[in-house]
Design an enzyme around this catalytic site. Structure first.
Site, PDB file in Angstrom:
ATOM      1  N   ARG A  75       0.944  -1.202  -0.047  1.00  0.00           N
ATOM      2  CA  ARG A  75       0.007  -0.007  -0.102  1.00  0.00           C
ATOM      3  C   ARG A  75       0.837   1.190   0.045  1.00  0.00           C
ATOM      4  O   ARG A  75       1.698   1.362   0.883  1.00  0.00           O
ATOM      5  CB  ARG A  75      -0.755   0.037   1.361  1.00  0.00           C
ATOM      6  CG  ARG A  75      -1.590   1.412   1.338  1.00  0.00           C
ATOM      7  CD  ARG A  75      -2.481   1.512   2.478  1.00  0.00           C
ATOM      8  NE  ARG A  75      -3.176   2.657   2.512  1.00  0.00           N
ATOM      9  CZ  ARG A  75      -2.890   3.551   3.757  1.00  0.00           C
ATOM     10  NH1 ARG A  75      -2.408   2.987   4.982  1.00  0.00           N
ATOM     11  NH2 ARG A  75      -3.409   4.745   3.915  1.00  0.00           N
ATOM     12  N   HIS A 119      -2.627  11.218   0.537  1.00  0.00           N
ATOM     13  CA  HIS A 119      -2.242  10.773   1.919  1.00  0.00           C
ATOM     14  C   HIS A 119      -1.312  12.006   2.404  1.00  0.00           C
ATOM     15  O   HIS A 119      -0.136  12.274   2.851  1.00  0.00           O
ATOM     16  CB  HIS A 119      -1.171   9.711   2.027  1.00  0.00           C
ATOM     17  CG  HIS A 119      -0.858   8.984   3.326  1.00  0.00           C
ATOM     18  ND1 HIS A 119      -1.086   7.737   3.554  1.00  0.00           N
ATOM     19  CD2 HIS A 119      -0.469   9.648   4.397  1.00  0.00           C
ATOM     20  CE1 HIS A 119      -0.629   7.642   4.793  1.00  0.00           C
ATOM     21  NE2 HIS A 119      -0.418   8.434   5.325  1.00  0.00           N
ATOM     22  N   GLU A 164      -7.142   8.568   6.262  1.00  0.00           N
ATOM     23  CA  GLU A 164      -7.354   9.403   7.568  1.00  0.00           C
ATOM     24  C   GLU A 164      -7.965  11.042   7.415  1.00  0.00           C
ATOM     25  O   GLU A 164      -7.156  11.518   7.893  1.00  0.00           O
ATOM     26  CB  GLU A 164      -6.135   9.345   8.361  1.00  0.00           C
ATOM     27  CG  GLU A 164      -5.751   8.008   8.660  1.00  0.00           C
ATOM     28  CD  GLU A 164      -4.787   7.940   9.932  1.00  0.00           C
ATOM     29  OE1 GLU A 164      -4.218   9.038  10.259  1.00  0.00           O
ATOM     30  OE2 GLU A 164      -4.382   6.723  10.411  1.00  0.00           O
ATOM     31  N   ASN A 291      -7.143   2.065   9.922  1.00  0.00           N
ATOM     32  CA  ASN A 291      -5.840   2.121  10.342  1.00  0.00           C
ATOM     33  C   ASN A 291      -5.897   2.360  12.132  1.00  0.00           C
ATOM     34  O   ASN A 291      -6.754   2.955  12.737  1.00  0.00           O
ATOM     35  CB  ASN A 291      -5.097   3.574  10.271  1.00  0.00           C
ATOM     36  CG  ASN A 291      -4.810   3.698   8.788  1.00  0.00           C
ATOM     37  OD1 ASN A 291      -4.968   2.745   8.096  1.00  0.00           O
ATOM     38  ND2 ASN A 291      -4.464   4.672   8.314  1.00  0.00           N
ATOM     39  N   TYR A 293      -3.954   2.085  15.914  1.00  0.00           N
ATOM     40  CA  TYR A 293      -2.851   2.186  16.798  1.00  0.00           C
ATOM     41  C   TYR A 293      -3.165   2.022  18.192  1.00  0.00           C
ATOM     42  O   TYR A 293      -2.153   1.461  18.987  1.00  0.00           O
ATOM     43  CB  TYR A 293      -2.169   3.529  16.561  1.00  0.00           C
ATOM     44  CG  TYR A 293      -1.619   3.472  15.228  1.00  0.00           C
ATOM     45  CD1 TYR A 293      -2.311   3.972  13.848  1.00  0.00           C
ATOM     46  CD2 TYR A 293      -0.319   3.305  14.901  1.00  0.00           C
ATOM     47  CE1 TYR A 293      -1.760   4.072  12.470  1.00  0.00           C
ATOM     48  CE2 TYR A 293       0.220   2.912  13.431  1.00  0.00           C
ATOM     49  CZ  TYR A 293      -0.462   3.659  12.467  1.00  0.00           C
ATOM     50  OH  TYR A 293      -0.056   3.402  11.233  1.00  0.00           O
ATOM     51  N   GLU A 362      -3.332  -0.053   8.274  1.00  0.00           N
ATOM     52  CA  GLU A 362      -2.003   0.346   8.893  1.00  0.00           C
ATOM     53  C   GLU A 362      -2.170  -0.100  10.297  1.00  0.00           C
ATOM     54  O   GLU A 362      -3.215  -0.017  11.012  1.00  0.00           O
ATOM     55  CB  GLU A 362      -1.941   1.993   9.064  1.00  0.00           C
ATOM     56  CG  GLU A 362      -1.356   2.612   7.905  1.00  0.00           C
ATOM     57  CD  GLU A 362      -1.147   4.120   7.947  1.00  0.00           C
ATOM     58  OE1 GLU A 362      -0.992   4.489   8.996  1.00  0.00           O
ATOM     59  OE2 GLU A 362      -1.424   4.788   7.026  1.00  0.00           O
TER      60      GLU A 362
END
Ligand code: 8P5
Length: 455
Positions: A75, A119, A164, A291, A293, A362
């Site tokens: 990606r 991005h 995002e 994504n 985290y 991600e």
């Protein structure tokens, strides 16, 4: 133990401004991040993406590393300022040719190219004309998407419109810690709307262009937990989930903005005047990229204090939310480690759109790596974080959630936005002095895990 489906996609992820360098080569023009990075005090140490990992010249080596790791997919993001350098108007063929070379090199190595169209590197002229606060940027994005999809549709496996939009809108136009560095409070929700509108217009434009490749969007979702079941803490969690997750999930998947978030931010009327855009924003998509985290435990501030560092003030709504330190282990970013939160966010999206394919586009962690005397990087912390989240993916599959793939963030150490090169997320180390790549222990672990799971 549950095994992953045979067609589960194992990948790695990067982004153009964070790795390419060559910021003025072959027709590329400045993005907002070129401008922001050059603004004193905005990026750690005054770092910029001018050279980064020199991926523009070294992409073949990096793809070969991925092939050695045995990943199925890569990606990467296309830099809008390489393809339509002024944001609108003239197309830069050299920019399209570069991404064709990257994609073809991937395909030659049996690696599927997944492209993110945006991005965060917005062509500066568009920011000068209002950026994402302006509806015209949404229209310009759709035209750039159509151009790129038409030019590269024969070599790209899947398309992600935006990476995002929460970061683009809330960190870029409210907190001001990302480009363009504006602190406009609730006007940042106007940027969120135009980003989502741009996504919908781009999906429509790419569909009209034909082609079979799946189209989707990537959201950074926050697993949110109330610190207690008190009304005040539950209210804080509602606010955080609303601004962090539902502001994007609801229009995309339900065709309606969350009324509580608009009420919280005093934007109900502004959005009501644009309700006709919702049908475009909710244009059906083929997958959602997530994504992930960290998870956040939140509470109401006792004495009206701010506020959640991961919702940097004056992000709208953050004045009524504080993040509680649960004592969990944290990465170098200060983000708590909660692998179970990955399952929670996958389940949250699945509940909204049952059966819609999901990808973890991600997931990764930053740690202060050390290079041993033998040149190796024994990054056990990153390996452990990776293993825990891969097992969370296994749990998600075991629960029947439609998780179709996982992309590790990131293939390479890279330019970590406002933290510059101070934060390393790569499973492959980059020596920025020599541009030497070294696969870390975590990269070897990922290679072995993928090989074992693929059977
Ligand atoms: N808690 N907390 N958080 C504050 C906001 C966190 C959101 N940042 C991301 O998700 C970015 C995403 C980005 O795509 C990539 O370009 C970045 O390099 C990674 C690592 O930072 C992640």
């Amino acid at each position: 133990m549950t095994t992953f489906p045979a067609d589960f996609v194992w990948g790695t992820a990067t982004a153009s401004y964070q790795i390419e360098g060559a910021v003025a080569e072959d027709g590329r023009r400045p993005s907002t991040w070129d401008t922001f990075a050059r603004t004193p005090g905005k990026v750690w140490n005054g770092d910029t993406g001018d050279v980064a990992c020199d991926h523009y010249h070294r992409f073949a080596e990096d793809v070969a590393i991925m092939a050695d790791l045995g990943v199925d997919a890569y990606r990467f993001s296309v830099a809008w300022p390489r393809v339509v350098p002024e944001g609108t108007g003239a197309v830069n063929q050299a920019g399209l040719d570069f991404y064709r070379r990257v994609a073809e090199t991937c395909l030659e190595h049996g690696v599927q190219p997944y492209v993110t169209l945006y991005h965060w590197d917005l062509p500066q002229p568009l920011e000068d004309a209002g950026g994402w606060l302006s509806r015209s940027t949404a229209e310009a994005f759709a035209e750039y998407a159509r151009i790129t999809h038409e030019a590269l549709g024969d070599v790209i496996g899947s398309w992600i419109t935006l990476n995002e939009p929460w970061c683009s809108a809330l960190l870029g136009y409210a907190a001001g810690v990302h480009a363009p560095g504006q602190q406009l409070g609730t006007r940042s929700l106007e940027a969120a709307h135009h980003l989502l509108l741009g996504h919908g217009l781009a999906v429509q434009a790419m569909r009209a262009d034909g082609g079979e490749a799946p189209l989707g969007i990537t959201l950074n979702l926050h697993a949110v937990r109330a610190a207690s079941d008190s009304e005040a803490d539950l209210e804080a969690a509602r606010r955080y989930d609303g601004l962090g997750n539902r502001l994007f999930l609801d229009p995309l998947l339900r065709g309606a903005y969350p009324e509580d978030v608009l009420a919280d931010t005093g934007t109900t009327e502004w959005f009501a005047e644009r309700s006709d855009d919702l049908a475009t924003i909710a244009e059906p998509i083929d997958f959602i990229g997530i994504n992930y985290y960290s998870a956040h435990t939140v509470a109401a501030p006792e004495d009206g204090r701010f506020s959640d560092p991961s919702l940097p003030t004056p992000t709208p709504g953050s004045e009524r939310v504080v993040t509680v330190d649960t004592g969990a282990e944290k990465t170098q970013m200060g983000w708590e480690i909660h692998p179970d939160g990955l399952v929670d966010v996958l389940a949250q999206v699945h509940a909204l759109a049952p059966g819609l394919p999901l990808y973890v586009t991600e997931n990764g962690s930053a740690w202060p790596d050390e290079v041993g005397p033998d040149g190796r990087v024994e990054d056990e912390d990153r390996r452990r974080y990776l293993e825990a989240h891969l097992e969370a993916c296994r749990e998600a599959v075991a629960r029947g959630l439609p998780l179709k793939g996982y992309f590790c963030w990131s293939l390479l150490d890279n330019f970590e936005w406002a933290f510059g090169y101070d934060r390393r997320f790569g499973i492959v180390r980059v020596d920025y002095e020599t541009q030497q790549r070294t696969v870390k222990r975590s990269g070897e672990f990922y290679r072995d895990f993928v090989a074992r799971e693929r059977g």
